[in-house]
Write a protein that holds these residues in place. Structure first.
Motif, PDB file in Angstrom:
ATOM      1  N   PRO A  83       0.827  -1.205   0.000  1.00 26.07           N
ATOM      2  CA  PRO A  83       0.000   0.000   0.000  1.00 26.07           C
ATOM      3  C   PRO A  83       0.858   1.251   0.000  1.00 26.07           C
ATOM      4  O   PRO A  83       1.994   1.224   0.466  1.00 26.07           O
ATOM      5  CB  PRO A  83      -0.788  -0.110   1.306  1.00 26.07           C
ATOM      6  CG  PRO A  83      -0.026  -1.045   2.162  1.00 26.07           C
ATOM      7  CD  PRO A  83       0.679  -1.985   1.244  1.00 26.07           C
TER       8      PRO A  83
ATOM      9  N   LEU B  94      -1.132   7.088  -5.615  1.00 23.13           N
ATOM     10  CA  LEU B  94      -2.178   6.073  -5.474  1.00 23.13           C
ATOM     11  C   LEU B  94      -3.120   6.078  -6.661  1.00 23.13           C
ATOM     12  O   LEU B  94      -3.463   5.015  -7.209  1.00 23.13           O
ATOM     13  CB  LEU B  94      -2.942   6.313  -4.171  1.00 23.13           C
ATOM     14  CG  LEU B  94      -4.067   5.333  -3.865  1.00 23.13           C
ATOM     15  CD1 LEU B  94      -3.561   3.905  -3.903  1.00 23.13           C
ATOM     16  CD2 LEU B  94      -4.690   5.659  -2.514  1.00 23.13           C
ATOM     17  N   THR B 115      -5.823  -4.129   0.000  1.00 22.01           N
ATOM     18  CA  THR B 115      -4.619  -3.839   0.773  1.00 22.01           C
ATOM     19  C   THR B 115      -4.553  -2.374   1.145  1.00 22.01           C
ATOM     20  O   THR B 115      -4.231  -2.015   2.281  1.00 22.01           O
ATOM     21  CB  THR B 115      -3.350  -4.156  -0.055  1.00 22.01           C
ATOM     22  OG1 THR B 115      -3.557  -5.376  -0.749  1.00 22.01           O
ATOM     23  CG2 THR B 115      -2.138  -4.256   0.829  1.00 22.01           C
ATOM     24  N   GLN B 116      -4.867  -1.542   0.166  1.00 27.01           N
ATOM     25  CA  GLN B 116      -4.779  -0.117   0.420  1.00 27.01           C
ATOM     26  C   GLN B 116      -5.813   0.311   1.447  1.00 27.01           C
ATOM     27  O   GLN B 116      -5.514   1.099   2.350  1.00 27.01           O
ATOM     28  CB  GLN B 116      -4.980   0.656  -0.884  1.00 27.01           C
ATOM     29  CG  GLN B 116      -4.770   2.147  -0.732  1.00 27.01           C
ATOM     30  CD  GLN B 116      -3.331   2.510  -0.425  1.00 27.01           C
ATOM     31  OE1 GLN B 116      -2.426   2.056  -1.110  1.00 27.01           O
ATOM     32  NE2 GLN B 116      -3.107   3.308   0.608  1.00 27.01           N
ATOM     33  N   THR B 120      -5.159   2.325   4.803  1.00 25.27           N
ATOM     34  CA  THR B 120      -5.755   3.652   4.980  1.00 25.27           C
ATOM     35  C   THR B 120      -6.574   3.719   6.259  1.00 25.27           C
ATOM     36  O   THR B 120      -6.488   4.686   7.021  1.00 25.27           O
ATOM     37  CB  THR B 120      -6.641   4.000   3.771  1.00 25.27           C
ATOM     38  OG1 THR B 120      -5.858   3.906   2.587  1.00 25.27           O
ATOM     39  CG2 THR B 120      -7.209   5.401   3.893  1.00 25.27           C
ATOM     40  N   GLU B 155      -9.735   9.359   0.931  1.00 23.18           N
ATOM     41  CA  GLU B 155      -9.113   8.233   0.255  1.00 23.18           C
ATOM     42  C   GLU B 155      -9.946   6.975   0.437  1.00 23.18           C
ATOM     43  O   GLU B 155     -10.169   6.215  -0.506  1.00 23.18           O
ATOM     44  CB  GLU B 155      -7.708   8.031   0.815  1.00 23.18           C
ATOM     45  CG  GLU B 155      -6.887   7.049   0.033  1.00 23.18           C
ATOM     46  CD  GLU B 155      -5.446   7.049   0.522  1.00 23.18           C
ATOM     47  OE1 GLU B 155      -4.803   8.112   0.464  1.00 23.18           O
ATOM     48  OE2 GLU B 155      -4.974   6.001   0.990  1.00 23.18           O
ATOM     49  N   LEU B 159     -11.660   4.808  -2.466  1.00 26.60           N
ATOM     50  CA  LEU B 159     -11.395   3.379  -2.672  1.00 26.60           C
ATOM     51  C   LEU B 159     -12.721   2.626  -2.796  1.00 26.60           C
ATOM     52  O   LEU B 159     -12.862   1.736  -3.644  1.00 26.60           O
ATOM     53  CB  LEU B 159     -10.556   2.828  -1.524  1.00 26.60           C
ATOM     54  CG  LEU B 159      -9.102   3.303  -1.482  1.00 26.60           C
ATOM     55  CD1 LEU B 159      -8.424   2.918  -0.177  1.00 26.60           C
ATOM     56  CD2 LEU B 159      -8.313   2.763  -2.668  1.00 26.60           C
TER      57      LEU B 159
END
Lengths: 173, 173
Positions: A83, B94, B115-116, B120, B155, B159
């Motif tokens: 990430p 990103l 994953t991100q 986050t 963010e 996502l």
DNA sequence: CGACACATGTAACACGTTACATGATTTG
DNA sequence: CAAATCATGTAACGTGTTACATGTGTCG
């Protein structure tokens, strides 16, 4: 790292020459993040120097094709697997600006806030307009635009919260 | 530009020497954006080279004090008067990552998203915890933290919207 | 022909960043 | 005394960015 890894990713799809990379990058992100053509070549040279890409002959029209090396592929999948950390991100100029503005004499923070809010809201309108004009099927571009929109919204909200904090502070005085 | 102008702003409050600038910068933003002490000196040297600050003797303890020049003051008020434009901002790693990930074969975009998001949300918790620990009176630091929080929230929302778009696309197939 | 898109590259600079060298002063 | 903090700097590198030089091909 964005440009470097972005180009690397495009090359993973398909070996290409410089100009093509530039075109493809633009297609992908619209003109959300303009990329100077010169930078494609400088970046490509650095990628080659670092062994992430290699010259892979020409395509019959005399264009110098570049392809990922194994190292390059490894680096790329590393990128996708990890990430993006908050610490990777560049300093936020606006946040720093307001943080320091608070104590610089002769600066009217409220005015700085006001100017910024106007600009941010204009950006937001602009982005929304742009988004309406983008083809539904162009996922990559839509995502990129959405990202900017969400960020601008967050910024507007943040500016409001700054204003509130300032008010509270004045009341306390 | 953030460091450069940030230091400039601090010097407008009061002429200082390098180490002091470092300390002050850290106080202002907490450890939100760590600033290497070495960078203070490199930046200071560049500011002097460009005529924005000047050596203003020492403070009696042998510390080299720097002060704004008129040019520096002009540049600074210019900074405060002008909103930070979207085009000034660095590319968003990103956003680029996801935009290009869409077409790279062998990359599971859903997994990248997943994953991100985890990272986050962890960041968000962390920031909230940090914020609770910051003294109410430390306006500058609070603003800086808020900024990060609003960004992380944006963010997370983004996502989610990416995930939705992907789902829609799959349905269309 | 002239304009424009295609195409490649380089030199130079700005900014950020860190590893390292160096020494003074303070404090447990 | 040893460790920590205060304090200053520099060399070197990574990435981003642009201005400029240079040429080919195509189309109105």
């Amino acid at each position: 790292m964005s440009v470097k890894l972005g180009l690397l990713a495009l090359l993973d799809e398909q070996p290409m020459y410089g100009y093509q990379l530039h075109t493809t990058f633009k297609e992908r992100t619209g003109d959300t993040w303009p990329l100077n053509i010169g930078q494609v070549y400088t970046t490509l040279a650095r990628l080659e120097r670092d062994g992430l890409v290699e010259a892979a002959g020409d395509d019959g029209d005399g264009h110098q094709i570049y392809a990922l090396t194994d190292t390059g592929r490894a680096e790329l999948s590393q990128w996708f697997a990890t990430p993006v950390a908050r610490s990777d991100r560049p300093r936020d100029e606006l946040a720093i600006k307001l943080s320091v503005a608070l104590t610089v004499s002769g600066v009217d923070v409220r005015e700085v806030l006001q100017t910024q809010r106007t600009a941010t809201l204009r950006d937001l309108q602009d982005l929304t307009r742009q988004k309406a004009a983008v083809d539904e099927g162009d996922l990559a571009w839509l995502l990129a635009l959405d990202s900017l929109i969400f960020q601008a919204e967050a910024e507007a909200r943040w500016l409001d919260s700054c204003e509130e904090r300032l008010l509270k502070k004045e009341v306390r005085r």
